[in-house]
Design an enzyme around this catalytic site. Structure first.
Site, short mmCIF file in Angstrom:
data_model
loop_
_atom_site.label_atom_id
_atom_site.label_comp_id
_atom_site.label_asym_id
_atom_site.label_seq_id
_atom_site.Cartn_x
_atom_site.Cartn_y
_atom_site.Cartn_z
N SER A 56 -2.44 4.32 -1.56
CA SER A 56 -2.44 2.91 -1.96
C SER A 56 -3.69 2.25 -1.40
CB SER A 56 -1.20 2.20 -1.42
OG SER A 56 -1.26 0.81 -1.67
N TYR A 114 5.47 -0.61 4.61
CA TYR A 114 4.73 0.01 3.51
C TYR A 114 3.33 0.42 3.98
CZ TYR A 114 2.75 0.58 -1.18
OH TYR A 114 2.14 1.08 -2.32
#
Length: 255
Positions: free
Chosen positions: A147, A160
Site C-alpha cells: 500500500s 493498517y
C-alpha cells in the site's frame, strides 16, 4: 518462459478475490488464460468473480487467511485441481475501523487487522513457498499487495499502516530466501484504486493537516494490468517493488 512454466497453463492463487483489487486481478488473469484459485471468506462473491470470465478456468475456495487450516486447505485444493502453483497474489486485507484514534483503538480491532493483513499474508506466502520449492519445474512467484501506507500513513490508521510496513519486510525476506528455489517475490503498493474500499474518497477524507479533502482515484483495471505484467515476467526477472497510484493524489510533495 512466463509465470514459471513453459507451454502449459499457468496456475494462480488470488486471495481476497471476491471484491475490489483481488476481483480485478483475478479477472485479468483469467482473461489472459491463467487458471485461478479464488480465495475469500464468501463463496458467493467468489462465484461472482468467476462469472465475470465465463470462458476462464476458476476454482472458488472459501478461505479465512488468518486460519492456518483454511490456508492449508486452499493450497491443497489448488494443487489437487491444477497440479501446481505458479503465482500467489497475496491480496486479502482489511483497513479495520477507520478514523479511530490510537488511544481508542481496541485490542480486538488491532488484532483483527494484524491477523488478516500480516499473519494471513505470511501463512499464504509460506504455503505457496513450500509448494513452489517442492514442485517440478521448481519455482514460482509471490506478489504481495502492500500500500502507499507502506511508505506514509493516513491519520488514525495505526493498525493498517503498521501491517503494511511489516509486509515490506516480509517481501524482502521472502525474496532473499526464495533465490535458491527460483521463487521470485515482489510487492505492489497501490494508492487510491477505485473500489468499494475507496468510495469515501469522492466525498472527502481526513488529511494530515486536519482538513477533509476529496481525493482522486484511478481505475482498478490499471492495477490489475500491472499485476499481470509482474506475474508474466520470466522468473529470471522480478519487479521487486512497484508503486501504482492516482497521479494527483496527496502523496508526493507532502500533499
Amino acid at each position: 518462459m512466463t509465470g514459471g512454466t513453459t507451454g502449459e497453463r499457468r496456475i494462480a492463487v488470488v486471495t481476497g478475490a471476491g471484491s475490489g483489487i483481488g476481483r480485478a486481478v483475478a479477472a485479468e488473469l483469467l482473461r489472459a488464460g491463467w487458471s485461478v484459485a479464488l480465495a475469500g471468506r464468501r463463496t458467493g462473491t467468489l462465484e461472482e468473480t468467476a462469472a465475470l470470465v465465463p470462458e476462464g478456468t476458476a476454482l472458488a475456495v472459501r478461505t479465512d487467511v488468518s486460519q492456518p487450516d483454511d490456508v492449508a486447505a486452499l493450497f491443497a485444493a489448488t494443487v489437487e485441481r491444477f497440479g501446481r502453483v505458479d503465482l500467489l497474489f497475496n491480496n486479502a486485507g482489511t483497513f479495520g475501523p477507520g478514523g479511530v484514534p490510537v488511544e481508542d483503538l481496541s485490542y480486538d480491532a488491532w488484532r483483527h487487522v494484524v491477523d488478516t493483513n500480516l499473519n494471513g499474508a505470511f501463512l499464504c506466502a509460506q504455503a505457496a513457498y513450500r509448494q513452489m520449492k517442492e514442485q517440478r519445474p521448481q519455482g514460482g512467484r509471490i506478489i504481495n499487495n502492500g500500500s502507499i501506507s507502506a511508505h506514509a500513513p493516513r491519520p488514525h490508521s495505526v493498525a493498517y499502516t503498521a501491517t503494511k510496513h511489516a509486509l515490506t519486510g516480509l517481501t524482502k525476506s521472502l525474496s532473499l530466501d526464495g533465490r535458491p528455489y527460483r521463487i521470485a517475490v515482489g510487492q505492489i503498493d497501490i494508492g487510491n484504486a477505485a473500489t468499494d474500499m475507496t468510495k469515501a474518497m469522492a466525498s472527502g477524507v481526513l488529511q494530515a493537516s486536519g482538513e477533509v479533502v476529496p481525493e482522486p482515484v484511478m481505475d482498478v483495471a490499471d492495477v490489475a494490468r500491472t499485476v499481470r505484467h509482474m506475474a508474466e515476467l520470466p522468473l529470471e526477472a522480478n519487479v521487486q517493488f512497484a508503486t501504482v497510484l492516482a497521479t494527483t493524489m496527496p502523496y508526493v510533495g507532502r500533499g
